[in-house]
Write an enzyme that holds these catalytic residues in place. Structure first.
Site, PDB file in Angstrom:
ATOM      1  N   SER A 270       0.827  -1.209   0.000  1.00  0.00           N
ATOM      2  CA  SER A 270       0.000   0.000   0.000  1.00  0.00           C
ATOM      3  C   SER A 270       0.862   1.260   0.000  1.00  0.00           C
ATOM      4  O   SER A 270       0.520   2.262  -0.612  1.00  0.00           O
ATOM      5  CB  SER A 270      -0.920   0.002   1.225  1.00  0.00           C
ATOM      6  OG  SER A 270      -1.849  -1.055   1.152  1.00  0.00           O
TER       7      SER A 270
ATOM      8  N   ILE B 275       2.930 -10.155  -8.434  1.00  0.00           N
ATOM      9  CA  ILE B 275       2.920  -9.603  -9.783  1.00  0.00           C
ATOM     10  C   ILE B 275       2.123 -10.506 -10.717  1.00  0.00           C
ATOM     11  O   ILE B 275       2.478 -11.669 -10.928  1.00  0.00           O
ATOM     12  CB  ILE B 275       4.360  -9.416 -10.316  1.00  0.00           C
ATOM     13  CG1 ILE B 275       5.202  -8.626  -9.301  1.00  0.00           C
ATOM     14  CG2 ILE B 275       4.327  -8.736 -11.672  1.00  0.00           C
ATOM     15  CD1 ILE B 275       4.634  -7.283  -8.900  1.00  0.00           C
TER      16      ILE B 275
ATOM     17  N   ARG C 162     -37.060 -21.742  -4.756  1.00  0.00           N
ATOM     18  CA  ARG C 162     -36.842 -22.521  -3.536  1.00  0.00           C
ATOM     19  C   ARG C 162     -38.051 -22.382  -2.607  1.00  0.00           C
ATOM     20  O   ARG C 162     -38.428 -21.257  -2.224  1.00  0.00           O
ATOM     21  CB  ARG C 162     -35.579 -22.022  -2.824  1.00  0.00           C
ATOM     22  CG  ARG C 162     -35.310 -22.654  -1.461  1.00  0.00           C
ATOM     23  CD  ARG C 162     -35.007 -24.122  -1.558  1.00  0.00           C
ATOM     24  NE  ARG C 162     -34.507 -24.632  -0.287  1.00  0.00           N
ATOM     25  CZ  ARG C 162     -34.420 -25.919   0.003  1.00  0.00           C
ATOM     26  NH1 ARG C 162     -34.808 -26.821  -0.898  1.00  0.00           N
ATOM     27  NH2 ARG C 162     -33.951 -26.304   1.175  1.00  0.00           N
TER      28      ARG C 162
ATOM     29  N   GLU D  29      -4.498  -3.505  -5.844  1.00  0.00           N
ATOM     30  CA  GLU D  29      -4.755  -2.202  -6.485  1.00  0.00           C
ATOM     31  C   GLU D  29      -5.261  -1.173  -5.479  1.00  0.00           C
ATOM     32  O   GLU D  29      -6.057  -0.298  -5.805  1.00  0.00           O
ATOM     33  CB  GLU D  29      -5.771  -2.325  -7.632  1.00  0.00           C
ATOM     34  CG  GLU D  29      -5.398  -3.298  -8.720  1.00  0.00           C
ATOM     35  CD  GLU D  29      -4.102  -2.957  -9.424  1.00  0.00           C
ATOM     36  OE1 GLU D  29      -3.499  -1.921  -9.099  1.00  0.00           O
ATOM     37  OE2 GLU D  29      -3.692  -3.728 -10.284  1.00  0.00           O
TER      38      GLU D  29
END
Length: 389
Positions: free
Chosen positions: A135, A160, A268, A364
């Site tokens: 981070s 990576i 259901r 990310e």
């Protein structure tokens, strides 16, 4: 902000939706069966054949500039397409594309790196994260020491994507320790043959990541991507669009899961009634729908800002990713709950998505770093409340 689609955009969206339904969804049962039996779910060759089929339909280089043979649909339309692709766990992307920062190549670099990636002859990987700098990317320590007309790279990158099969990497290293990230980080194009190696890391789903190790790897000075000391700017440009893409995938997954949950709720029957008649189930569906629509608006706003090159695009990309990835985490949990015992089996893709979307809140930009970024932008008044961007 007007997100009304033009006729052309609607047509493109419907075409991609049909491609997903006709070509990708039918593969899911076979993939799940192969994985249950210990075989690879799919092969790179299968994905390449699907890309060629899409190419015949005109879907090639969807976000690649026309001068490089693409159609350059732009961030907004690309986001709509990624929403549709998110509705299947088949890892499909349209061919003819390259990482956005590769367009910073020199003319000679384009011949060796950009054009082969666009044509599919070569695969690249983006290497920024390190064991001690995830981070906090500004703390990267990989060194690049100049010796004559070369730089000697030493260090390790981690988590990576595509490193296991990449022909070259876009790697970020410190070229000036005194300046730091604001002028001391440079991006290098480094062929695998130059000496770096990748070591696979097992994860909780089928996401393939690796550590990438550099030990005295010598890189020619002409392999600098962009400008010396300007690497961190390239990294942020790459990450911003990555956050919008993950937000779009999250929306696509959530739409698919919500549809599955509603079908299950209507079919259901318990205690003589479809479970869709019970308020507990209705609230899960309603909450999911509200959160999904909010995520969609946030993500399209971020994509629109990126398309127009507006200030605040990084800020709103962070907001979109933070909200969308937490949204889909909630939706998959509710969908699994509505399916009951079947939700945890490998007969359905729900448990698979449960594992997949959990990682969205980590890579990310973790939830925590996104909150930090958003708060910093507001407290420093880089972005002001009440202003439209």
């Amino acid at each position: 902000m007007d997100f009304t689609l033009t006729e052309e955009q609607e047509m493109l969206q419907k075409t991609v939706r049909q491609f997903v339904q006709n070509e990708l969804l039918p593969l899911e049962q076979e993939v799940m069966r192969n994985e249950r039996e210990g075989r690879p779910g799919y092969t790179d060759d299968q994905i390449q054949q699907l890309q060629l089929k899409a190419k015949e339909m005109g879907f090639w280089g969807i976000n690649t500039p026309e001068e490089y043979g693409g159609v350059n649909l732009g961030p907004f339309m690309t986001t709509l397409i990624n929403i549709e692709l998110g509705k299947t766990f088949i890892p499909f992307t349209f061919g003819g594309e390259a990482d956005n920062i590769l367009y910073n190549c020199t003319e000679e670099q384009k011949k060796k790196y950009l054009y082969p990636v666009i044509s599919g002859e070569k695969t690249a990987c983006f290497a920024l994260t390190e064991p001690g700098a995830g981070s906090d990317a500004k703390r990267i320590k990989m060194s690049a020491v100049k010796e004559g007309s070369e730089y000697v790279l030493n260090g390790e990158k981690i988590f990576i994507t595509r490193a296991h099969k990449a022909h070259f990497t876009m790697v970020f290293a410190v070229t000036d320790k005194e300046t730091g990230c604001n002028g001391g980080v440079t991006c290098f194009l480094v062929d695998r043959e130059m000496g770096w190696r990748s070591e696979p890391i097992q994860t909780m789903d089928d996401w393939v990541v690796s550590s990438v190790v550099f030990e005295n790897v010598r890189v020619p000075e002409e392999n600098i991507l962009g400008e010396l000391g300007k690497g961190f700017e390239l990294a942020m440009k790459w990450i911003t669009m990555g956050r919008v893409k993950i937000s779009a995938w999250s929306i696509g997954i959530a739409e698919r899961l919500l549809n599955m949950a509603m079908e299950q709720a209507k079919s259901r029957v318990t205690f003589g009634h479809p479970i869709s008649e019970y308020q507990a189930i209705q609230w899960m569906i309603a909450d999911s729908a509200v959160e999904l629509e909010a995520a969609k608006l946030l993500t399209l706003h971020a994509a629109q800002l990126a398309e127009k090159g507006k200030d605040g695009k990084r800020h709103y990309a962070s907001i979109a990713k933070l909200y969308s990835t937490n949204m889909v985490h909630q939706v998959v949990d509710r969908a699994l709950q509505i399916h009951g015992g079947m939700g945890v089996t490998k007969e359905l893709p729900i448990e698979r998505w449960y594992r997949t979307v959990r990682k969205y809140r980590v890579f990310e930009g973790t939830d925590e770093i996104l909150r930090r970024t958003i708060a910093f932008n507001l407290l420093s008044e880089k972005v002001k409340l009440g202003e439209f961007y």
